[in-house]
Design a protein around this motif. Structure first.
Motif, mmCIF file in Angstrom:
data_model
loop_
_atom_site.group_PDB
_atom_site.id
_atom_site.type_symbol
_atom_site.label_atom_id
_atom_site.label_comp_id
_atom_site.label_asym_id
_atom_site.label_seq_id
_atom_site.Cartn_x
_atom_site.Cartn_y
_atom_site.Cartn_z
ATOM 1 N N TYR A 176 0.816 -1.213 0.000
ATOM 2 C CA TYR A 176 0.000 0.000 0.000
ATOM 3 C C TYR A 176 0.858 1.275 0.000
ATOM 4 N N GLN A 180 2.045 0.205 -4.527
ATOM 5 C CA GLN A 180 0.797 0.703 -5.093
ATOM 6 C C GLN A 180 0.932 2.135 -5.620
ATOM 7 N N LYS A 181 1.986 2.823 -5.227
ATOM 8 C CA LYS A 181 2.182 4.189 -5.718
ATOM 9 C C LYS A 181 2.979 4.238 -7.016
ATOM 10 N N ASP A 183 3.693 3.866 -10.900
ATOM 11 C CA ASP A 183 2.896 3.918 -12.124
ATOM 12 C C ASP A 183 2.806 2.499 -12.685
ATOM 13 N N TYR B 176 -10.429 6.909 -2.789
ATOM 14 C CA TYR B 176 -9.254 6.447 -2.050
ATOM 15 C C TYR B 176 -9.375 6.734 -0.552
ATOM 16 N N GLN B 189 -7.331 -1.832 -10.461
ATOM 17 C CA GLN B 189 -6.695 -0.951 -11.445
ATOM 18 C C GLN B 189 -5.823 -1.834 -12.320
ATOM 19 N N TYR B 191 -3.500 -1.840 -15.678
ATOM 20 C CA TYR B 191 -2.802 -1.093 -16.730
ATOM 21 C C TYR B 191 -2.641 -1.972 -17.955
ATOM 22 N N SER B 289 0.643 6.440 -19.055
ATOM 23 C CA SER B 289 0.153 5.063 -19.010
ATOM 24 C C SER B 289 -1.374 5.048 -19.145
#
Lengths: 459, 459
Positions: A176, A180-181, A183, B176, B189, B191, B289
């Protein structure tokens, strides 16, 4: 590794749960000075919170993870074998189905007990320390640094090591706060419709068990189920799995004591006779939710997620801990292979294990249906019986799905894929040969031999 | 609603983007005093950051969302119709394919321009205020409260209203800070392998366009593509979509100026002739992204997510903004139906819209394949031509997928499902009748009439 290097390498482990404690033992043996940071209190000094006894089923992969670092026998002392499933039907009849051949068993262990044992073993290594009450509030992936806030004193500590492991479970702070931060970090948390509540079925006054001991008890009821695993003191840890709402039988419809009482009396009559006060105990045990958590990547720079932090699953195949311990076995092999080159280890680890993390989750979801519903279906039981017999006659060539998952370390991905193919083959075999639960063993054996001949020659 | 109630109701909107600004207009008209909090600066007072011009394609659902509250005509003034796709092939040839019949078009609008316009319109309502530089740091779902930190002064503000909307985009702070902390909140999420980089193709010195204006330009290259949308000043906003890595052509293989130059010269020769300095501009534009974000629930107590905050998609069907504006149309209808009972509105809103949020994401992913690859395939172009012709001959009975999505407000779920069925039917029709790009129109029409007869009688 040279002797001089011993204990000059450093590692941080965040989370002193089952996987973190075991992984500390591995790293200590590999010559690392290990510091573990754990958010909770030292559970060896506190009373377990009520209603969260949680029993786990240790199977082959778990034992391998322990044995690879020589601690399996310590845990065997606190494990109770379960040789099969005992199904409890509505009419109070029961039936037993073995898990495998030759006394293959899975083992009931109390989460608290095994965790305490593993922490003791980890700390018995001079260069391993566990700090409790330390909440991880930040991680520097590139720098191999982690920041902790002591939950008692609010003191802030920054630690740094060559390599950092997040073994802090489904709601991992490492994941977390850091991964999770990033990209392009893929992440999903998916709750199933169902929750669970634990109930402790106490021992008889003389300490004896109220039901058969060396078996996993299941009350399959289609859309929900009750299960029970034995404890050492004669009690059973029972768990009711059921939808939260939107169904006739769901937790939302069990609000009053009377509703709970009626529910158990009607749906689990034999259980109710053993525990007529179940409704009194109900509210003492929390209702918990169940989720599948997926993410990728599992590693970045100096940091890796291991166990539930990377691939938390629903518990229906009893593989959560086993898969986490297998992560340790795999990391250990890769550590030898790449001689402590963590960039190479992490790269191969996540590529190798991610599909298996996904597969164990898929297998777990599928096995909920097996446990709560299919084990009450004569056709399914027949299939299982035939597959077990094939495995008995051809122990090197045919492994039923349950066997692959619980009694081998065949990749979960392979087990999932092969299991589906075999399921289709078995359906065909039964249909084609008009097999029934009453078909005699000689006939079944003859058909099996034919099947295996065709099957192996067609390869 | 009684006149007395006017402007006595209160609402907070978090995020002054496209959906937040439009939704403020709806709420103002419905008698709410609306306060919008926006983390960023007022974009009407700042220069747009370079390389992020971003053009959007407004289609039917977007216009409906604007027209339902009477602001469509204000936006039409800043929109350029695009009547179809112009494909640019490697040999410098091009072909044009209309999007629909009867001059149906999608419209190129600059994100900045439409956002500014909508903020102006929102603020023109006396009871609507926008506060900028206010970062949402906490939300109280039950209390309808939100806490903001001013990014310039660090001042903390707590606001409270009857109802709170999170229109703060893919990385929503409302989601969030609040919803994601709920037990059993599902979230993912994901990508995709690909990223994008924008390039501005400037106008000719005399201000004229370097390519045909009223069309969307595509350079389909199989695994990647370049597209271009017209701006009012004669320029085109171009976007290169391509994998980050692991492919022959990927962003990771375009590191040096020479590599970029060669890439455009080889793969987009006609574009390169129009913009030989493309490699000089390359580094001025960020690489971004692309993700699909799913979650549920979308609402809890007094708070709802709307637009990208609930269902951010990849941009390949040009439906992100359109779907968000459609959320507003739907909420507006539900507001009438349930007479401002937000508990009832929210309940129906999320159940109605969640499957459509999922469907628009699935459609968007599928359409990437269409744009980058299929539009270069003669069979696909033939299919599209036939479907367009069916739609022309039977305008009430048959809608091609693109038409359903872009020129109607048929539910996205229906469009997805019907689109797949129609695709299979078209493949069969072409195969069975040996249709080719050279088949004459009379034959095609005859086959279409037969097909529609069979098709409608079989219903």
């Amino acid at each position: 590794m040279n002797k001089q290097q011993q204990q000059t390498r450093t590692a941080i482990i965040i989370g002193a749960g089952l996987v973190g404690s075991l992984w500390a033992v591995y790293l200590s043996k590999a010559g690392y000075a290990v510091t573990i940071y754990e958010r909770r209190k030292d559970l060896r000094k506190t009373k377990m919170s009520a209603g969260r006894s949680i029993n786990l089923a240790m199977s082959y992969r778990g034992w391998k993870g322990l044995d690879d670092v020589g601690v399996g026998d310590d845990i065997r002392k606190i494990a109770i074998p379960m040789y099969g499933r005992t199904m409890h039907y509505l009419d109070n009849s029961t039936s037993f189905q073995p898990y495998g051949n030759n006394n293959q068993a899975i083992y009931s262990v109390a989460r608290g007990a095994i965790n305490q044992q593993l922490m003791d073993i980890a700390e018995s290594h001079t260069h391993t320390q566990i700090h409790f009450d330390e909440e991880c509030i930040d991680v520097d992936l590139e720098g191999g640094k982690a920041v902790f806030r002591n939950t008692q004193t609010d003191a802030i500590t920054t630690a740094e090591a060559e390599v950092v492991f997040g073994t802090d479970g489904a709601f991992s702070a490492v994941r977390y706060q850091a991964l999770q931060k990033l990209d392009r970090f893929n992440y999903s948390q998916t709750y199933i419709e169902d929750g669970y509540r634990e109930i402790l079925l106490p021992a008889n006054p003389d300490g004896s068990y109220k039901m058969a001991k060396e078996t996993l008890h299941i009350w399959p009821r289609g859309r929900f189920m009750l299960i029970a695993l034995p404890n050492f003191d004669g009690s059973f840890t029972c768990t009711l799995f059921m939808p939260f709402d939107n169904h006739k039988y769901c937790f939302n419809n069990l609000k009053t004591k009377q509703q709970v009482d009626d529910f158990f009396e009607d749906l689990f009559p034999d259980f109710y006779r053993m525990m007529p006060n179940v409704a009194d105990e109900w509210e003492n045990h929390p209702l918990s939710s169940l989720a599948i958590i997926r993410c990728f990547p599992w590693t970045h720079s100096k940091v890796a997620l291991v166990g539930d932090a990377a691939h938390a699953t629903v518990p229906f195949f009893g593989q959560g801990m086993n898969c986490g311990f297998e992560d340790c076995s795999v990391l250990w092999e890769l550590m030898q292979k790449h001689d402590h080159n963590w960039a190479a280890i992490f790269k191969e680890y996540e590529v190798l294990r991610k599909p298996n993390g996904d597969a164990v989750q898929d297998l777990s979801l599928k096995n909920y249906l097996v446990m709560r519903d299919k084990v009450a279906d004569p056709d399914f039981l027949l299939t299982q019986k035939i597959e077990r017999r094939i495995n008995y006659l051809y122990p090197e060539s045919y492994f039923p799905l349950y066997t692959m998952v619980s009694f081998t370390n065949i990749a979960y991905t392979t087990a999932l894929e092969k299991g589906e193919a075999q399921e289709a083959m078995m359906r065909q075999l039964i249909r084609k040969n008009h097999l029934t639960p009453d078909t005699d063993e000689a006939t079944i054996d003859r058909i099996i031999h034919e099947f295996m001949k065709t099957n192996s020659s067609s390869k």
